[in-house]
Design an enzyme around this catalytic site. Structure first.
Site, PDB file in Angstrom:
ATOM      1  N   ARG A 177       4.554  -5.873  -7.905  1.00 37.16           N
ATOM      2  CA  ARG A 177       2.453  -4.745  -7.481  1.00 37.16           C
ATOM      3  C   ARG A 177       3.658  -3.130  -7.911  1.00 37.16           C
ATOM      4  O   ARG A 177       4.221  -2.952  -7.217  1.00 37.16           O
ATOM      5  CB  ARG A 177       2.772  -4.816  -6.669  1.00 37.16           C
ATOM      6  CG  ARG A 177       1.697  -3.776  -5.781  1.00 37.16           C
ATOM      7  CD  ARG A 177       1.507  -4.844  -4.445  1.00 37.16           C
ATOM      8  NE  ARG A 177       0.182  -3.753  -3.810  1.00 37.16           N
ATOM      9  CZ  ARG A 177       0.047  -2.084  -2.638  1.00 37.16           C
ATOM     10  NH1 ARG A 177       1.509  -2.146  -2.151  1.00 37.16           N
ATOM     11  NH2 ARG A 177      -0.462  -1.768  -2.350  1.00 37.16           N
ATOM     12  N   ARG A 190     -12.011  10.732   3.949  1.00 37.87           N
ATOM     13  CA  ARG A 190     -10.836  11.462   4.913  1.00 37.87           C
ATOM     14  C   ARG A 190     -11.464  12.352   5.365  1.00 37.87           C
ATOM     15  O   ARG A 190     -12.531  12.571   4.749  1.00 37.87           O
ATOM     16  CB  ARG A 190      -9.730  11.513   3.839  1.00 37.87           C
ATOM     17  CG  ARG A 190      -8.686  10.846   3.826  1.00 37.87           C
ATOM     18  CD  ARG A 190      -7.849  11.134   2.899  1.00 37.87           C
ATOM     19  NE  ARG A 190      -6.864  10.469   1.754  1.00 37.87           N
ATOM     20  CZ  ARG A 190      -6.046   9.839   3.477  1.00 37.87           C
ATOM     21  NH1 ARG A 190      -5.536  10.395   3.737  1.00 37.87           N
ATOM     22  NH2 ARG A 190      -5.459   8.930   1.805  1.00 37.87           N
ATOM     23  N   LYS A 234      -9.133  -6.934  -3.450  1.00 45.10           N
ATOM     24  CA  LYS A 234      -8.434  -7.191  -1.637  1.00 45.10           C
ATOM     25  C   LYS A 234      -9.860  -7.407  -0.709  1.00 45.10           C
ATOM     26  O   LYS A 234     -10.669  -6.666  -1.050  1.00 45.10           O
ATOM     27  CB  LYS A 234      -8.162  -6.369  -1.986  1.00 45.10           C
ATOM     28  CG  LYS A 234      -6.059  -5.452  -2.608  1.00 45.10           C
ATOM     29  CD  LYS A 234      -6.126  -4.206  -2.691  1.00 45.10           C
ATOM     30  CE  LYS A 234      -5.939  -3.634  -1.554  1.00 45.10           C
ATOM     31  NZ  LYS A 234      -4.783  -2.541  -2.146  1.00 45.10           N
ATOM     32  N   THR A 241       0.662  -7.472   3.554  1.00 48.62           N
ATOM     33  CA  THR A 241       1.079  -6.155   5.219  1.00 48.62           C
ATOM     34  C   THR A 241       1.141  -6.340   5.819  1.00 48.62           C
ATOM     35  O   THR A 241       1.459  -7.603   6.581  1.00 48.62           O
ATOM     36  CB  THR A 241      -1.009  -5.838   5.667  1.00 48.62           C
ATOM     37  OG1 THR A 241      -1.698  -5.403   3.946  1.00 48.62           O
ATOM     38  CG2 THR A 241      -0.638  -4.872   6.121  1.00 48.62           C
TER      39      THR A 241
END
Length: 471
Positions: free
Chosen positions: A35, A76, A217, A275
């Site tokens: 990846r 953010r 995802k 993850t």
């Protein structure tokens, strides 16, 4: 390079693993697909790594998959006057669309799409959920919120909005540049971050076409609400438990993981569980018992692949992490309970002839004690249909496409070899026999079950089944 396990390993490449020597060590330790995380590094960095992997592929004469993971839109907070502020539960704070040197009365949040979509009662999670605030009022350029969970908000920390669907493309300007760059390099898979709705997949597909497999995802609650449509439109799914675990309750993640794995098996699409699988191995040479159990659970669930992130990208023990994951998978698949668990979670059979033939191939191979199932495929579909059954014996895949053989590095149980298209039944049998012997799947007088589509070379047809006895 034959793997003595069915589930595949994906490893993220980073500073700890980008040298040609380490890439080779990781491949030998068990990596099937590498990846490239475009959230970090430059395009030239990734081009160098891509070239090193392709050179390694030539050296070992085995296909190696390469997955490009796009960064996606990052939401953010802006810049605060003192770099950070501490907020307490119960107090009211205000976010503003524009401005600099903010304080608790004017925290910069420079994302107009949030102000257009958020509503009273919606939550904002800051810094991976360490701070939680709830919207109480808003205008065109401000949001008032009550602090539910207090803590520190510092410059440029990430913001998650679990209950809000944003009118936001999953492809930023950076992503579009990275995508075109990666497709020109020749990556095999593209992972699309922060998918919310089926139209996100359609948008990405319009850019990718058939130049690479498209992986969604799953890390947003909105995606879970439309998951069946999303799975049908993409080529594979990644259960991205990092952001997903921030936006839905922690206790819901295991159940969602099982649902996603089952849904992908039903739809004949590869699924990766990702993850923090061996997260403690970023800094330690061994994992915790809970992490080992986590990897094993994904294997018992029937996942096609499990993924290492920081463990192989920036950790101190990248090779050891891959070796550990390989051992966990092999041990799990050899456990006496594995077959019964995997078979108990079989999805319902698809009522179509191609699926019926693939299922029959797996069942027949088991009944006659064949040594392997040989699947001819031009697109990967026949191999995926066989793998959906999670048979107890190996799947030897013969394909004329180098690109397909690389994408199959994510598919459960598939060991692919390259070959020209066959043109007759006799040639099909001869080539299956030759490859089974050469790749050490079978020996003299063993049986093979061969499944293919007729006419040969036509994608999507799975309609022929043969039992072959090796001379």
């Amino acid at each position: 390079m034959r793997r003595h396990r069915r589930a595949k390993i994906v490893a993220t490449v980073g500073p700890a693993s980008s040298s040609p020597e380490m890439l080779k060590a990781l491949l030998e330790a068990g990596v099937d697909t590498f990846r490239l995380n475009f959230s970090h590094g430059t395009q030239s960095d990734h081009a160098r790594i891509h070239a090193a992997i392709r050179k390694l592929e030539q050296e070992v004469n085995r296909p190696i998959g390469i997955l490009l993971d796009l960064q996606g839109p990052k939401i953010r907070v802006g810049t605060l006057r003192d770099g950070k502020i501490t907020v307490a539960a119960g107090e009211t704070i205000r976010f503003v669309l524009s401005g600099s040197d903010g304080d608790r009365g004017a925290i910069p949040l420079p994302h107009r799409e949030i102000f257009a979509a958020v509503a009273p009662g919606h939550d904002l999670l800051i810094d991976d959920g360490r701070v939680r605030v709830r919207v109480t009022g808003l205008g065109d350029d401000f949001i008032e919120a009550k602090v539910i969970v207090g803590g520190t908000i510092s410059n440029h920390k990430g913001v998650n909005l679990p209950g809000t669907v944003l009118d936001l493309s999953p492809l930023t300007t950076k992503d579009r540049l990275d995508l075109e760059f990666g497709l020109k390099l020749g990556v095999d898979w593209v992972a699309l971050s922060f998918v919310q709705k089926p139209s996100d997949i359609i948008e990405a597909r319009s850019l990718i076409g058939d130049r690479a497999g498209l992986m969604a995802k799953i890390e947003k609650p909105a995606a879970l609400e439309r998951i069946d449509d999303i799975i049908q439109l993409c080529d594979a799914i990644m259960v991205a438990r990092g952001d997903l675990g921030v936006e839905i309750p922690h206790e819901d993640v295991p159940g969602r993981q099982k649902e996603l794995v089952r849904a992908c098996r039903l739809a004949v699409k590869p699924v990766i569980v990702a993850t923090q699988m061996l997260d403690s191995m970023v800094a330690a040479p061994t994992p915790t018992r809970a992490e080992v159990s986590d990897v094993a659970t994904a294997i018992y669930d029937g996942a096609d692949a499990v993924m290492l992130s920081a463990e192989s990208a920036t950790g101190r023990y990248p090779q050891e992490a891959v070796e550990m994951m390989d051992r966990i998978i092999r041990s799990t698949e050899q456990h006496k309970m594995y077959r019964s668990i995997v078979e108990a979670t079989q999805p319902g059979e698809e009522q179509t002839a191609p699926h019926a033939v693939a299922t029959a191939a797996a069942d027949l191979a088991s009944v006659v004690h064949a040594k392997a199932i040989v699947a001819y495929t031009s697109s990967g579909t026949t191999a995926a249909r066989v793998a959906r059954k999670r048979p107890s014996l190996p799947i030897l895949v013969i394909t004329p496409s180098r690109e397909v053989s690389r994408r199959l590095c994510l598919l459960w149980g598939a060991h692919s070899v390259l070959s020209d298209n066959v043109r007759s039944y006799e040639e099909m049998v001869e080539r299956a026999t030759a490859f089974a012997l050469a790749e050490q799947f079978a020996s003299s007088r063993d049986l093979l079950v061969v499944v293919a589509g007729i006419p040969f070379g036509q994608a999507g047809t799975t309609n022929n089944l043969r039992v072959v006895s090796l001379p």
